[in-house]
Design an enzyme around this catalytic site. Sequence first.
Site, mmCIF file in Angstrom:
data_model
loop_
_atom_site.group_PDB
_atom_site.id
_atom_site.type_symbol
_atom_site.label_atom_id
_atom_site.label_comp_id
_atom_site.label_asym_id
_atom_site.label_seq_id
_atom_site.Cartn_x
_atom_site.Cartn_y
_atom_site.Cartn_z
ATOM 1 N N CYS A 65 2.866 18.904 -17.810
ATOM 2 C CA CYS A 65 3.276 17.750 -18.628
ATOM 3 C C CYS A 65 4.156 18.225 -19.780
ATOM 4 O O CYS A 65 3.792 19.151 -20.502
ATOM 5 C CB CYS A 65 2.027 17.057 -19.162
ATOM 6 S SG CYS A 65 2.382 15.756 -20.357
ATOM 7 N N HIS A 90 -1.283 1.187 -4.446
ATOM 8 C CA HIS A 90 -1.727 2.589 -4.359
ATOM 9 C C HIS A 90 -0.805 3.539 -5.129
ATOM 10 O O HIS A 90 -0.804 4.752 -4.881
ATOM 11 C CB HIS A 90 -1.836 3.018 -2.889
ATOM 12 C CG HIS A 90 -2.947 2.311 -2.155
ATOM 13 N ND1 HIS A 90 -3.003 2.239 -0.781
ATOM 14 C CD2 HIS A 90 -4.029 1.638 -2.599
ATOM 15 C CE1 HIS A 90 -4.080 1.552 -0.431
ATOM 16 N NE2 HIS A 90 -4.717 1.175 -1.493
ATOM 17 N N THR A 99 0.250 -2.841 8.746
ATOM 18 C CA THR A 99 -0.945 -2.153 8.262
ATOM 19 C C THR A 99 -2.056 -2.187 9.302
ATOM 20 O O THR A 99 -2.233 -3.190 10.001
ATOM 21 C CB THR A 99 -1.452 -2.724 6.925
ATOM 22 O OG1 THR A 99 -2.592 -1.973 6.503
ATOM 23 C CG2 THR A 99 -1.789 -4.214 7.022
ATOM 24 N N GLN A 113 0.842 -1.193 0.000
ATOM 25 C CA GLN A 113 0.000 0.000 0.000
ATOM 26 C C GLN A 113 0.882 1.249 0.000
ATOM 27 O O GLN A 113 0.410 2.350 -0.189
ATOM 28 C CB GLN A 113 -0.893 0.018 1.244
ATOM 29 C CG GLN A 113 -1.852 -1.154 1.349
ATOM 30 C CD GLN A 113 -2.506 -1.220 2.720
ATOM 31 O OE1 GLN A 113 -3.419 -0.470 3.027
ATOM 32 N NE2 GLN A 113 -1.991 -2.094 3.578
ATOM 33 N N ASN A 114 2.181 1.050 0.229
ATOM 34 C CA ASN A 114 3.110 2.177 0.347
ATOM 35 C C ASN A 114 3.466 2.727 -1.025
ATOM 36 O O ASN A 114 3.588 1.973 -1.982
ATOM 37 C CB ASN A 114 4.366 1.740 1.103
ATOM 38 C CG ASN A 114 4.027 1.226 2.484
ATOM 39 O OD1 ASN A 114 2.953 1.495 3.015
ATOM 40 N ND2 ASN A 114 4.922 0.446 3.058
#
Length: 258
Positions: free
Chosen positions: A157, A129, A198, A111-112
């Site tokens: 961009c 993520h 977590t 999730q890091n």
Amino acid sequence: MATNDPPVAPADPLQAAAAAIRKARHVCVLTGAGISAESGIPTFRDALTGLWSKFRPEELATPEAFERDPELVWKWYEWRRDLVRHAEPNAGHRALVELARRVPRLTLVTQNVDGLHQRAGSPMVLEYHGNILRDRCMVEGVVAERADDARAGLPRCAACGGLLRPDVVWFGEAIPRTPMMLAAAAAEDCDVFLSVGTSSLVYPAAGLAQAAAARGAVVIEVNPDATDLTPQVPFALQGPAGRILPDLCAALGPRVAG
Ligand code: BV8
């Protein structure tokens, strides 16, 4: 975990967890902010410090917050990027590199957004993520290079001049298809599921352990504190990942040659 009696805690959960890993055909690992805490990166539970102390991460990590005040959200991400750039992987990250060498198959889901697993040498990491060090173009929706125009303010961009955002998943946004599919498949196929650092509060990531358990996998949790998952798992190894994971690797015994 078929019966609904609470799992009986073994005398030495670390040895029992190691025994389950030794027999494993496929280990699926899910990590959260806790594994990077010992690298100096605050967890989401840790109150934000300094000028960010008046915000909750869930408030800043949303498309609405970016819509409302992109400068503010970019300032927060630049502050976190700086922390990540100055951080080093720790013994917890390195132990997962070693564990991948000790089992027939290991799928690492994180999730890091800090990229520390990759920097520790983990070959395949599913970034559930996203990654904070990449930019994504709001117009083209793809990872993009930055236009290096000196104009201060928001990053643009290089290809289309569109506004850039960090390549992370914000609350209310879908998980990228590939990591979501591969993580779900691994959770359903593994025979050991290792949940590390977590709080198991953010979904759909927090549902992976239950999906694995529902398929009969042995679920092992590594966390100094109890979480919503703790009462549901047979092996809750309470302590910092930087100590518990190297101990778990050591408890696997000597590496068999070949
Ligand atoms: C979505 C990237 C729909 C950005 C992040 C079901 C029920 C309830 C709510 C929901 C639900 N389904 C969806 C939701 C809503 C929401 C959600 O889960 N909300 C929570 C708050 C209740 N989920 C979403 O919005 C997800 N998207 O559902 O979209 C959709 C579907 C299809 C199409 C369109 C839309 C997206 C969620 C992802 C958000 N992005 N990060 C960024 O980083 O800036 S989440 C972010 O917070 C992290 O990535 C991580 O996932 C989470 C923080 O959790 P942890 O990593 O666990 O960290 P935490 O600080 O909480 O805990 C640390 C733990 O470590 C503690 O337990 C501590 O004890 C321990 N620890 C401390 N030191 C150590 C340690 N452990 C070991 N060693 C140590 N040394």
